[in-house]
Design an enzyme around this catalytic site. Structure first.
Site: not given
Ligand code: SAM
Ligand code: SF4
Ligand code: DTB
Length: 326
Positions: A100, A192, A63, A60, A56, A132, A264
């Site tokens: 989801c 959500c 992530c 973030c 990606c 979802c 949740r």
């Molecule tokens: N890329 C898309 C986005 O960012 O909206 C969808 C996937 S993203 C992994 C979905 C959500 O997972 C993120 O917004 C975050 O809130 C949660 N998430 C991701 N990594 C995480 C982590 N290490 N611990 C807790 N929540 C996490």
């Molecule tokens: Fe990409 Fe992870 Fe951020 Fe979602 S949370 S936009 S998968 S870097």
């Protein structure tokens, strides 16, 4: 019984006062709101599947799937429709009522992959499951196409406060996030959207996030409260994870502010004991992820969750129970 009206005009000061209440009083009030608006003793069970993992372009800081960090995850392109439908069948057999699908995309593009996702939505929906998706940013047209294909809900987390956002993510803005939520709402999808605790945010940031969510009109139907799962190789790998008391405080405040929404207990549940999870349910959480895996990290084992449901006498919520906007 005292009555708690549904409100969208919460002031920041009111949210702050609720959040800082003595914890036991906060939990008791949340439980009273829960009794009035929810089905006590029922919990929604959602299963996650990462349909496209890693690579990606976003940054973030929490992530595992950002290209910027060396996290050692197994990267894969968009899965085939049949593999996803099979996973949904298995999720249903294991007791899930919502499926989801998550893709590590910055945004949806109008290409063959999106056509495949629409086909996944159609087929998973035809199994009788709520569907979802969480695919990054959407245009209004893409949101409509997803709705038309049968999507129930769109997940797009605000994660934290507007002011702390740029400490966690620099490749998009809070306004981008809100724009996608509006597009999803305008297309008739349920929302959500929630947050993550453990990003180094303050109580004030948590209060801001709750205030933003509680003043959306209508409220998001589903509010995931994630506790950070620290991922080696990410900037937040050494972050202090939230305590159960912090999680309970946020869950209880969310329950009081958004009485009809499902709250949740999302990522980080695996670290909690049965007693701690029960406390979260008393405080207003009524949805969980069911299944061995979240997107890239392990979740609580299904056998353990079955034992927890038996122990507490929890009934799984049926699909499409009270999904209408408040
Ligand atoms: N890329 C898309 C986005 O960012 O909206 C969808 C996937 S993203 C992994 C979905 C959500 O997972 C993120 O917004 C975050 O809130 C949660 N998430 C991701 N990594 C995480 C982590 N290490 N611990 C807790 N929540 C996490
Ligand atoms: Fe990409 Fe992870 Fe951020 Fe979602 S949370 S936009 S998968 S870097
Ligand atoms: C949400 O709020 N949490 C889920 C889902 N929505 C997409 C994701 C949790 C991800 C946890 C870290 C991982 O497994 O990579």
């Amino acid at each position: 019984m005292e009555s708690y009206p549904i409100r969208h005009d919460w002031s920041r000061a009111e949210v702050e006062a609720l959040y800082h209440r003595p914890l036991l009083r906060l939990i008791m009030e949340a439980a009273a709101v829960h009794q009035q608006y929810q089905r006590p003793g029922e919990i929604q069970t959602c299963t996650l599947l990462s349909i496209k993992t890693g690579g990606c372009p976003e940054d973030c800081a929490y992530c595992a799937q950002s290209v910027r960090y060396q996290t050692g995850i197994e990267v894969h392109r968009l899965l085939d429709v049949e593999a996803v439908v099979e996973a949904a069948r298995q999720a249903k057999a294991a007791g899930a009522t919502r499926f989801c699908m998550g893709a590590a995309w910055r945004e949806v593009r109008n290409n063959r992959d999106f056509e495949k996702v629409l086909q996944m939505v159609r087929e998973v929906r035809s199994l009788g499951l709520e569907v979802c998706a969480t695919l990054g940013m959407l245009t209004p047209e893409q949101a409509e196409a997803l709705k038309e294909a049968g999507l129930t809900a769109y997940n797009h987390n605000l994660d934290t406060s507007a002011s702390y956002y740029s400490e966690v993510i620099t490749t998009r803005t809070y306004a981008d996030r809100l724009r996608t939520l509006s597009a999803a709402r305008a297309a008739g999808l349920t929302l959500c959207t929630g947050g993550i605790l453990g990003l180094g945010e303050s109580d004030a940031d948590r209060i801001d996030l709750l205030h933003t969510l509680a003043t959306l009109q209508p409220h998001p139907e589903s509010v995931p409260i994630n506790a950070l799962v620290p991922i080696e190789g990410t900037p937040l790998e050494k972050s202090r994870v939230p305590t159960v008391w912090e999680m309970v405080r946020v869950i209880a405040t969310a329950r009081i502010l958004m009485p009809r929404s499902k709250v949740r207990l999302a990522a980080g549940r695996e670290r909690l004991s049965a007693v701690e999870q029960a406390l979260c349910f008393v405080a207003g959480a009524n949805s969980i992820f069911l299944g061995e895996k979240l997107l890239t990290t392990p979740n609580a084992a299904i056998s353990q969750d079955q034992a927890l449901f038996d122990l507490l006498g929890i009934e799984p919520m049926t699909a499409f129970a009270e999904t209408l906007p408040a």
